[in-house]
Scaffold this motif. Structure first.
Motif, PDB file in Angstrom:
ATOM      1  N   ASP A 141       0.897  -1.202  -0.143  1.00  0.00           N
ATOM      2  CA  ASP A 141      -0.015   0.096   0.235  1.00  0.00           C
ATOM      3  C   ASP A 141       0.812   1.124   0.500  1.00  0.00           C
ATOM      4  O   ASP A 141       0.331   2.444  -0.231  1.00  0.00           O
ATOM      5  CB  ASP A 141      -0.723  -0.380   1.090  1.00  0.00           C
ATOM      6  N   THR A 142       2.495   0.909   0.229  1.00  0.00           N
ATOM      7  CA  THR A 142       3.009   2.278   0.868  1.00  0.00           C
ATOM      8  C   THR A 142       3.001   2.894  -0.729  1.00  0.00           C
ATOM      9  O   THR A 142       3.066   4.068  -0.935  1.00  0.00           O
ATOM     10  CB  THR A 142       4.197   2.293   0.904  1.00  0.00           C
ATOM     11  N   ILE A 143       3.263   2.264  -1.940  1.00  0.00           N
ATOM     12  CA  ILE A 143       3.841   2.863  -3.417  1.00  0.00           C
ATOM     13  C   ILE A 143       2.398   2.845  -4.526  1.00  0.00           C
ATOM     14  O   ILE A 143       2.701   3.103  -5.285  1.00  0.00           O
ATOM     15  CB  ILE A 143       4.808   2.327  -4.094  1.00  0.00           C
ATOM     16  N   VAL A 144       1.165   1.736  -4.275  1.00  0.00           N
ATOM     17  CA  VAL A 144       0.552   1.725  -4.891  1.00  0.00           C
ATOM     18  C   VAL A 144      -0.476   3.093  -5.710  1.00  0.00           C
ATOM     19  O   VAL A 144      -0.126   3.966  -4.483  1.00  0.00           O
ATOM     20  CB  VAL A 144      -1.258   1.092  -4.698  1.00  0.00           C
ATOM     21  N   THR A 145      -0.785   3.135  -7.145  1.00  0.00           N
ATOM     22  CA  THR A 145      -1.586   3.552  -7.485  1.00  0.00           C
ATOM     23  C   THR A 145      -3.174   3.003  -7.771  1.00  0.00           C
ATOM     24  O   THR A 145      -2.241   2.282  -8.262  1.00  0.00           O
ATOM     25  CB  THR A 145      -0.507   4.560  -8.009  1.00  0.00           C
ATOM     26  N   ASP A 146      -3.714   3.637  -8.457  1.00  0.00           N
ATOM     27  CA  ASP A 146      -4.915   2.916  -8.895  1.00  0.00           C
ATOM     28  C   ASP A 146      -4.650   2.469 -10.092  1.00  0.00           C
ATOM     29  O   ASP A 146      -5.695   1.422 -10.076  1.00  0.00           O
ATOM     30  CB  ASP A 146      -6.177   5.080  -9.234  1.00  0.00           C
ATOM     31  N   LYS A 147      -3.568   2.438 -10.371  1.00  0.00           N
ATOM     32  CA  LYS A 147      -3.057   1.381 -11.929  1.00  0.00           C
ATOM     33  C   LYS A 147      -1.976   0.706 -11.650  1.00  0.00           C
ATOM     34  O   LYS A 147      -2.632  -0.511 -11.936  1.00  0.00           O
ATOM     35  CB  LYS A 147      -2.487   2.660 -12.939  1.00  0.00           C
ATOM     36  N   LEU A 148      -1.746   0.492 -10.058  1.00  0.00           N
ATOM     37  CA  LEU A 148      -1.016  -0.561 -10.491  1.00  0.00           C
ATOM     38  C   LEU A 148      -1.743  -1.353  -9.262  1.00  0.00           C
ATOM     39  O   LEU A 148      -0.828  -2.282  -8.746  1.00  0.00           O
ATOM     40  CB  LEU A 148      -0.228   0.073  -9.292  1.00  0.00           C
ATOM     41  N   LYS A 149      -2.745  -1.185  -8.492  1.00  0.00           N
ATOM     42  CA  LYS A 149      -3.379  -2.168  -7.293  1.00  0.00           C
ATOM     43  C   LYS A 149      -3.924  -2.829  -7.422  1.00  0.00           C
ATOM     44  O   LYS A 149      -4.950  -2.970  -8.378  1.00  0.00           O
ATOM     45  CB  LYS A 149      -3.926  -1.105  -6.095  1.00  0.00           C
ATOM     46  N   VAL A 150      -4.091  -4.251  -6.858  1.00  0.00           N
ATOM     47  CA  VAL A 150      -5.488  -5.108  -6.692  1.00  0.00           C
ATOM     48  C   VAL A 150      -6.359  -4.508  -6.244  1.00  0.00           C
ATOM     49  O   VAL A 150      -7.636  -4.464  -6.422  1.00  0.00           O
ATOM     50  CB  VAL A 150      -4.238  -6.217  -5.555  1.00  0.00           C
ATOM     51  N   GLY A 151      -6.035  -3.760  -4.845  1.00  0.00           N
ATOM     52  CA  GLY A 151      -7.226  -3.499  -4.457  1.00  0.00           C
ATOM     53  C   GLY A 151      -7.646  -3.617  -3.437  1.00  0.00           C
ATOM     54  O   GLY A 151      -8.452  -2.604  -2.150  1.00  0.00           O
ATOM     55  N   ASP A 152      -7.538  -5.033  -2.889  1.00  0.00           N
ATOM     56  CA  ASP A 152      -8.443  -5.743  -1.885  1.00  0.00           C
ATOM     57  C   ASP A 152      -7.670  -7.495  -1.852  1.00  0.00           C
ATOM     58  O   ASP A 152      -7.711  -7.730  -2.611  1.00  0.00           O
ATOM     59  CB  ASP A 152      -9.319  -6.288  -1.645  1.00  0.00           C
ATOM     60  N   ASN A 153      -7.491  -7.810  -0.608  1.00  0.00           N
ATOM     61  CA  ASN A 153      -6.476  -8.842  -0.227  1.00  0.00           C
ATOM     62  C   ASN A 153      -7.413  -9.864  -0.141  1.00  0.00           C
ATOM     63  O   ASN A 153      -6.816 -10.867  -0.707  1.00  0.00           O
ATOM     64  CB  ASN A 153      -5.598  -8.696   0.936  1.00  0.00           C
ATOM     65  N   ASP A 154      -8.792  -9.793  -0.723  1.00  0.00           N
ATOM     66  CA  ASP A 154      -9.058 -11.574  -1.509  1.00  0.00           C
ATOM     67  C   ASP A 154      -9.082 -11.408  -2.738  1.00  0.00           C
ATOM     68  O   ASP A 154      -8.448 -12.596  -2.560  1.00  0.00           O
ATOM     69  CB  ASP A 154     -10.968 -10.810  -1.448  1.00  0.00           C
TER      70      ASP A 154
END
Ligand SMILES: Nc1ncnc2c1ncn2[C@@H]1O[C@H](COP(=O)(O)OP(=O)(O)O)[C@@H](O)[C@H]1O
Ligand SMILES: N[C@@H](CCC(=O)OP(=O)(O)O)C(=O)O
Length: 368
Positions: A134-147
Motif C-alpha cells: 500500500d505504500t506505493i500503490v496507485t490506482d493503476k498499480l493496485k489490486v485493491g483488496d486482499n481477497d
C-alpha cells in the motif's frame, strides 16, 4: 478437497481480525488462526498467509480525518511493521514479508519471480506473509483488496485450497446484517450471476473488500482448481472443523476443467496494455481462435504496446474476444492495418510468425 489431501494452502486474514478496533494490532483473534497454521504445518501442509491490517494498525498514529491517499499510504507504511511483528511473535518458526502490487503480478516475468520466491521460502520452512504494498500503490498499480490478492497468490503458489477468514460464517443468500431471513449457503458448485448478486459490499469499519471481492476471489481460485472456503475467522471452531476435514462455512468447489496456469494468469491476472479491434463478423473463425488473426482482419489498434505485451482483442461490435500475448508492436500493427499490402510485403513485415501468440491466449467468456 479435504485437508488430508492438501499439500499447500493460502489463508487470508482481514483487517477486522488483526486490528479489530482500528487502533493497532491485537493477537486476540489471531491465536486460533496461528494454531491452525501450526497444525497444518505439522501435517506437512505448506501455508502462505495473506494478511491485511497495515492501514488499520497504523491509522491511530495519524489522528483526525484522513486527508488524502498519501496519509493512507503512510498509515500502511507505519502499520506494516506492527502487523508483521504481531504475527511473528505467535510462531516459533521464521516468517517472511512479501509486499506486492498488481504490477508485480500482471507482468509475467515479475509474476514468475514472485512464484520462485514463494517456493524458496516454503522449501526452507518459512511462513510467507503477503500484503499489498500500500505504500506505493496507485490506482493503476493496485489490486485493491486482499481477497483478490489472496486468490492471485493461491494461483501463483499452485495451492490446493484458499481459506478466506471473514467476520461472518460464510456466504449468505443476502447480507444477514440487512436481511434477517438470509440463510448461510454451505456449498457453491458454480459461481454465476445469481451468486454475485447475493454479495454486498464492505460493512466492517476497517474492511476493504466486502463479500463481493470474496466471490471474485473464489471465482479466480476455483477456475484454477483451488477449493475455496469463506469461514468465520473469529471462532476457533471454524479451524477445528477444517482440521477434522469438515466445512465450517461456505465451500466453493473447484471447476472440473481448471485452466492451465498460464491461461489462468492471462485470464485473471494479466492486464492488457492495448487493444486490437478485429472483424469477427467477416471472419467468424476468429471468435474461437484469434491466434489465426491476419493483418487484413485488424479493424483498429488502440494504445501503445510492445512485442510480448498482453493485448485485449475485441470484436468491432465491442464484444471482448480474448486476452493474448502479441508478437508485434502497436506501431507495426497500426501500419499493417492501414495498408493494403500484397502477400509478399506482408510476409516481409511479419517475420516473427503469427500476430497473436497461440500459446499465451485466453478466450474470454462473455461475462468477463
Ligand atoms: N451475501 C452476503 N453474505 C455474507 N456477508 C455479506 C453478504 N453481503 C454482504 N455481506 C457483508 O460482508 C461482510 C464481510 O466482508 P468485509 O466487510 O470485507 O469483512 P472482512 O474482510 O473482515 O471479511 C459481512 O460482515 C457482511 O456484513
Ligand atoms: N492492504 C490493506 C488491506 C486491504 C484489504 O483488503 O483489507 P480487508 O478487506 O480487511 O482484507 C492493509 O493491509 O490494510
Amino acid at each position: 478437497m479435504q485437508i488430508s489431501k492438501w499439500k499447500r494452502i493460502v489463508i487470508k486474514v482481514g483487517s477486522a481480525l488483526i486490528a479489530p478496533h482500528g487502533n493497532g494490532c491485537s493477537s486476540h483473534y489471531l491465536l486460533s488462526i496461528a494454531q491452525f497454521i501450526v497444525r497444518c504445518r505439522e501435517q506437512n501442509i505448506e501455508v502462505v498467509l495473506v494478511s491485511s491490517g497495515s492501514i488499520a494498525a497504523g491509522s491511530h498514529l495519524f489522528p483526525g480525518e484522513v486527508k488524502n491517499i498519501a496519509t493512507k499510504k503512510a498509515m500502511a507504511a507505519a502499520g506494516q511493521t506492527e502487523m508483521m511483528a504481531t504475527w511473528d511473535k505467535l510462531f516459533d518458526f521464521p516468517t517472511a514479508q512479501i509486499l506486492l502490487t498488481h504490477a508485480d503480478l500482471k507482468d509475467r516475468e515479475r509474476y514468475t519471480s514472485v512464484r520462485e520466491t514463494l517456493f524458496s521460502l516454503l522449501e526452507y520452512g518459512l511462513l510467507p506473509i503477503v500484503n499489498e504494498n500500500d505504500t506505493i500503490v496507485t490506482d493503476k498499480l493496485k489490486v485493491g483488496d486482499n481477497d483478490n490478492l489472496s486468490a492471485m497468490i493461491a494461483t501463483a503458489a499452485d495451492a490446493d485450497a484458499l481459506i478466506i477468514c471473514s467476520d461472518i460464517d460464510g456466504l449468505y443468500t443476502a447480507n444477514p446484517q440487512v436481511d434477517k431471513k438470509a440463510k448461510l449457503i454451505p456449498q457453491v458448485a458454480e459461481i454465476n450471476d445469481e451468486i454475485y448478486a447475493m454479495a454486498g459490499g464492505v460493512t466492517s469499519s476497517v474492511g476493504t473488500g466486502g463479500m463481493k471481492t470474496k466471490i471474485q476471489a473464489a471465482k479466480k481460485a476455483v477456475s484454477h482448481g483451488i477449493t475455496t472456503y469463506i469461514v468465520n475467522g473469529f471462532t476457533e471452531q471454524s479451524f477445528n472443523t477444517l482440521l477434522q476435514g469438515g466445512n465450517p462455512g461456505t465451500v466453493f468447489l473447484p471447476e472440473q476443467n481448471p485452466l492451465k496456469e498460464n491461461i489462468h494468469w492471462m485470464t485473471h491476472t494479466a492486464s492488457a496494455q492495448g487493444e486490437v479491434v478485429i472483424d469477427c463478423n467477416s471472419s467468424p473463425e476468429l471468435a474461437d481462435d484469434p491466434s489465426k488473426l491476419k493483418s487484413e482482419e485488424i479493424v483498429s489498434v488502440n494504445g501503445e504496446f510492445a512485442i510480448g505485451d498482453t493485448v485485449l482483442l475485441t470484436n468491432n461490435d465491442g464484444t471482448k474476444v480474448a486476452k493474448a500475448e502479441v508478437n508485434y508492436s502497436s506501431c507495426l500493427l497500426s501500419y499493417l492495418s492501414e495498408q493494403t499490402l500484397d502477400v509478399e510485403a506482408q510476409e516481409n513485415l511479419t517475420t516473427k510468425g503469427p500476430i497473436i501468440s497461440d500459446k499465451n491466449i485466453a478466450i474470454l467468456n462473455k461475462s468477463e
